[in-house]
Design an enzyme around this catalytic site. Sequence first.
Site, PDB file in Angstrom:
ATOM      1  CB  THR A 196      22.583 118.537  36.987  1.00 45.51           C
ATOM      2  OG1 THR A 196      22.086 118.927  35.716  1.00 45.51           O
ATOM      3  CG2 THR A 196      23.813 119.361  37.346  1.00 45.51           C
ATOM      4  CE1 TYR A 231      13.836 118.398  35.181  1.00 47.67           C
ATOM      5  CE2 TYR A 231      13.190 119.513  37.197  1.00 47.67           C
ATOM      6  CZ  TYR A 231      14.022 119.411  36.103  1.00 47.67           C
ATOM      7  OH  TYR A 231      15.020 120.315  35.910  1.00 47.67           O
ATOM      8  CG  LEU A 242      18.562 116.072  42.863  1.00 46.69           C
ATOM      9  CD1 LEU A 242      19.143 114.930  43.683  1.00 46.69           C
ATOM     10  CD2 LEU A 242      17.722 116.984  43.761  1.00 46.69           C
ATOM     11  CG  HIS A 243      19.357 121.111  37.222  1.00 50.54           C
ATOM     12  ND1 HIS A 243      19.833 120.270  36.241  1.00 50.54           N
ATOM     13  CD2 HIS A 243      18.028 121.244  36.979  1.00 50.54           C
ATOM     14  CE1 HIS A 243      18.843 119.925  35.444  1.00 50.54           C
ATOM     15  NE2 HIS A 243      17.741 120.497  35.868  1.00 50.54           N
ATOM     16  CG  ASP A 244      20.594 125.341  41.189  1.00 53.07           C
ATOM     17  OD1 ASP A 244      21.243 125.230  40.126  1.00 53.07           O
ATOM     18  OD2 ASP A 244      19.704 126.187  41.355  1.00 53.07           O
TER      19      ASP A 244
END
Lengths: 318, 318
Positions: A196, A231, A242-244
């Site tokens: 991610t 960030y 862009l984890h989720d």
Amino acid sequence: MTTPIPVYLDCDTGIDDTVALAYLLASPAVEVVGIGTVSGNTTAAQAARNTLDLLHLAGHDGIPVALGAHDHLDHPYGGGAAWVHGENGIGDVEVPHSPAEVDTRSAAELLIDLSHRYAGRLHVLTIGPMTNIAHALEQDPTLPSRVAEVTAMGGAALAPGNISPASEANVHNDPQAAAALIEADWDVTLVPLDVTLEHTLSEEQRGMLLADDRPFVRAVGEILDHYFDFYVTTYGRRTCALHDPLAAVIAAGGVSPARAPRVPVVVDTSWGPGRGQTIADLRGQRVAARDHEGVRTRVVLEVDAPIGAHLVETILAR
Amino acid sequence: MTTPIPVYLDCDTGIDDTVALAYLLASPAVEVVGIGTVSGNTTAAQAARNTLDLLHLAGHDGIPVALGAHDHLDHPYGGGAAWVHGENGIGDVEVPHSPAEVDTRSAAELLIDLSHRYAGRLHVLTIGPMTNIAHALEQDPTLPSRVAEVTAMGGAALAPGNISPASEANVHNDPQAAAALIEADWDVTLVPLDVTLEHTLSEEQRGMLLADDRPFVRAVGEILDHYFDFYVTTYGRRTCALHDPLAAVIAAGGVSPARAPRVPVVVDTSWGPGRGQTIADLRGQRVAARDHEGVRTRVVLEVDAPIGAHLVETILAR
């Protein structure tokens, strides 16, 4: 055209949850059939309010939103991550209040109901701590037999953690729940920090959201502002991980895992220094990717393309 | 010419220990002033016998070899790794018996004595479990003040482990001892699997050792045969990792760490799934390498050149 995949989304909305939600609502590949909330980035109640308000702004009032667990399996809610997601969980942006209220069912009950309605087809996508899923598994151990697949954003296989040196926040917030999810008898795609953190959004891409004429899409761009500030220390510039959203894009088939071995994953549920780690057995993968016999959890280490452009294009498409 | 660095070597000889020893004996940059043995690859007693025999064959009978700990701090010796190192620890090669016997002192006592004789200059190089060092630290807490530097082969920072999914054998064999070494007030260079697995020896290089006219050098080549078999599953060809040799080359200055941030390292001493892990806090290193204030342990993640050729050239030089 193929039938969209029915998705139950479990989230702690959350800035990147918001982006994932915007993508899922816009993607023709999936249909969000229910949402449960859990404490993580913010409280389960605040996450539900954020989700209801965002759905209203997006014109999707019909999707049931169920309130899930405030506290985790072996410890109470820890206070969220306001420094990452803002005091209200969505970057301190004020979204118009929705008249809709949460469903009468708990998140676990909603998930179980949906697993009957969409038996054999339901895709479970978790992008917060996995507490609700653990409750649902306990309430109905037959749940996995009716779920087609689970995609979970969480963990750190070989990458450093974020909430501790070795562990990622979603898993660290409820290690026992993550262990329950991984140990259940269903196909799990684990989307850890290893992959991610390699996907980001640019200021230009955020600007495209801000320039849209739909209030919901603009709100997504505004909400990201806080996240872009956070960030800077990670990437040295205004951007965000862009984890989720990556988990959402994988669940919708918008990108394919290029390297995702099926390997034993043990969650450290101790209170020691490794608490919340996802210990994936990645030994012996040097010569070639190797799946372990009988293992149903794949750990995504690489996907076949950067997702930033696809994410924004999908959200902007009409 | 600069004065050679006096080195106390702590080892569990061991095939790669043998290669490290051959390098140290040949390198003009260091002088091995004492050796302690510990159980690990084989028993401390067998490691001492192997070391005495190898030193005799190499014409270095004058170096004291002290017997160290058979058992580890919180558990007894686990039986070694015959499948990696052979039944006798040195690839089941028969080396002529040395008439020399072990020193009357324990390994910990020898280390403490040497720290006085070479006060301020002694370099401690550990390539086995760190039990003897922990005993020495307990017997004389002032030891660190007389040691110039410690180099330890051990741990896995972000790479997978070898003895378990997350832990490397030297640390896993005595996590409490590794914790004691890392927590003591001296400069530690930790050489983990992350970097040692990136250095290998070729069949051609092994052949150069076998072709030498000195029995000791030939024996090193013969001993490596067993190790080359073991590593086929790791690398897909006959070769070997250079775990202990890399630590020796770094200690002798034959190669320089190119990326080795000074970061907090916590050893998981629990009996949970993460037992024996070296949890290095490598968060926030994406933009640039960053040392944590006041930390004296550096974790080597990259060195500036492959060491195979340098290693063989040094052993073959006269």
